[in-house]
Design an enzyme around this catalytic site. Structure first.
Site, short mmCIF file in Angstrom:
data_model
loop_
_atom_site.label_atom_id
_atom_site.label_comp_id
_atom_site.label_asym_id
_atom_site.label_seq_id
_atom_site.Cartn_x
_atom_site.Cartn_y
_atom_site.Cartn_z
CG HIS A 195 29.46 -51.32 -19.31
ND1 HIS A 195 30.16 -50.13 -19.33
CD2 HIS A 195 28.82 -51.40 -20.51
CE1 HIS A 195 29.95 -49.52 -20.49
NE2 HIS A 195 29.15 -50.27 -21.22
CG HIS B 208 31.11 -45.80 -23.10
ND1 HIS B 208 31.37 -46.90 -23.89
CD2 HIS B 208 32.16 -44.95 -23.28
CE1 HIS B 208 32.51 -46.72 -24.53
NE2 HIS B 208 33.01 -45.53 -24.18
CE1 TYR C 18 24.04 -47.40 -21.84
CE2 TYR C 18 26.41 -47.46 -22.22
CZ TYR C 18 25.11 -47.39 -22.71
OH TYR C 18 24.89 -47.27 -24.07
#
Length: 387
Positions: free
Chosen positions: A176, A179, A181
């Site tokens: 990931h 977004h 993070y």
């Protein structure tokens, strides 16, 4: 309730291979954080039903909710992690439910960084951290910049969790990097103000993402590693001042690592910051520069608030020359037989936004029904097989 039926010869329903695994169509479950885990960040047993039902059509790509690679990286109550033997054992049962239905499992892994809850981290004795001491919002808690030792530990934790996923029966992991993070907090120059080798230039700000991917590939193989990026997203204040330069470099470097399982991209209109707007301002923004660089090196998953009909159309038009899979979020979480309905022209269930994140409960999670048409079709299949 009827919906537009996706034509049987649509590209959306054609098989495609990712890594070592074969998909039977190009409809994927997007990674959807739901906070349904227990207080020890162990996935609850009822998640077996949730994920197993959404894998009911064989050959579906199921991407898990974002999962912490350490207890520190599960920075909010009831978020998942895969950092202990008990957590791994619980995920093994969930993965088994998906595999029994003939579908494919990729576990999305993350660190939350400054997107964690500061007080929750403090209560557990963990540092509230990010790439730099830049708060998530004006007047908010100020995170501490990670040290070199902490960065290396995060990479090691990522590798350890990736190994746990494979040991638990998963097909691969999705890094990931989107977004806002932790990894994206290093990529974005609006957050990353470092002056060491982890900040400053495009190359340095990309380093954490690339080092994580390289280490994961070395541990489990590049065919089992995917990466998610959100180049145009402004969510959680993670913005790059030169999107094309930043992500062109990242994608070229990812391509050089090896043939990853897939590249997952969030379209401009899929930015959580703007996607609920009736008319998000994405004029002139698209992912074409990335897909041109990637050049079908491996499939690309795109997410952008599609319906089955609009997804089928875009694969035949804008994305016609690329190997693209479409990920669905809100409609898929509300519709366990989503893939079957897309194939048969049955509208998905209406989702209930207010219960998306109801913690540690099946309410808003396992209370969405299969369609009567699907149930009838399954009954007929069983009767025919007995005959």
């Amino acid at each position: 309730m009827r919906a537009g039926k996706v034509p049987a010869d649509s590209k959306l329903l054609q098989p495609i291979k990712i890594g070592n695994t074969q998909l039977q169509h190009r409809i994927a479950l997007a990674p959807l954080t739901r906070y349904r885990n227990d207080e020890n960040h162990i996935v609850n047993s009822f998640a077996q039903r949730y994920y197993g039902e959404r894998a009911a059509t064989p050959g579906t790509l199921i991407t898990s909710e974002a999962t912490g690679v350490s207890l520190q990286d599960a920075g909010r109550p009831h978020g998942p992690a895969i950092a202990t033997d008990e957590q791994q054992a619980a995920w093994k049962e969930v993965i088994s439910a998906v595999r029994k239905n003939g579908s494919v499992w990729f576990q999305q892994l993350w660190g939350q960084g400054r997107a964690s809850e500061p007080e929750y981290q403090k209560k557990r004795g963990y540092k509230y951290r990010s790439s730099s001491a830049v708060p998530l919002s004006e007047g908010g808690a100020i995170p501490e910049a990670m040290t070199e030792k902490e960065i290396q530990r995060f990479i090691d934790d990522f590798v350890a969790s990736a190994k746990r996923v494979i040991t638990a029966g998963g097909d691969g992991v999705e890094v990931h990097g989107a977004h806002g993070y932790l990894i994206d907090q290093f990529t974005s120059d609006s957050v990353n103000k470092r002056t060491d080798k982890w900040g400053g230039s495009v190359e340095n700000r990309s380093r954490l993402l690339l080092e994580v991917v390289k280490a994961a590939c070395a541990a489990i193989g590049p065919e089992r590693v995917a990466v998610r990026l959100s180049p145009f997203a402004t969510y959680q204040g993670a913005v790059s001042s030169d999107i094309v330069a930043q992500y062109s470099y990242i994608v070229r470097e990812l391509k050089a690592i090896g043939p990853l399982a897939y590249l997952s991209l969030v379209e401009p209109r899929g930015d959580p910051e703007t996607m609920f707007s009736n008319d998000p301002d994405v004029e002139g923004q698209n992912l074409d520069f990335i897909l041109n660089i990637w050049n079908n090196h491996s499939p690309v998953v795109v997410a952008g608030a599609y319906t089955p009909a609009s997804a089928a159309a875009v694969l035949e038009s804008h994305y016609a020359k690329w190997d693209v899979i479409v990920a669905f979020g809100r409609a898929f979480l509300a519709t366990p037989d989503f893939v079957w309905r897309a194939k048969n022209g049955v509208a998905p269930n209406e989702y209930h936004r207010e219960s998306f994140y109801t913690p540690a409960t099946e309410v808003g999670y396992n209370d969405y029904p299969f369609s009567a048409d699907y149930i009838d079709a399954r009954r007929n299949e069983v009767l025919e097989s007995l005959a």
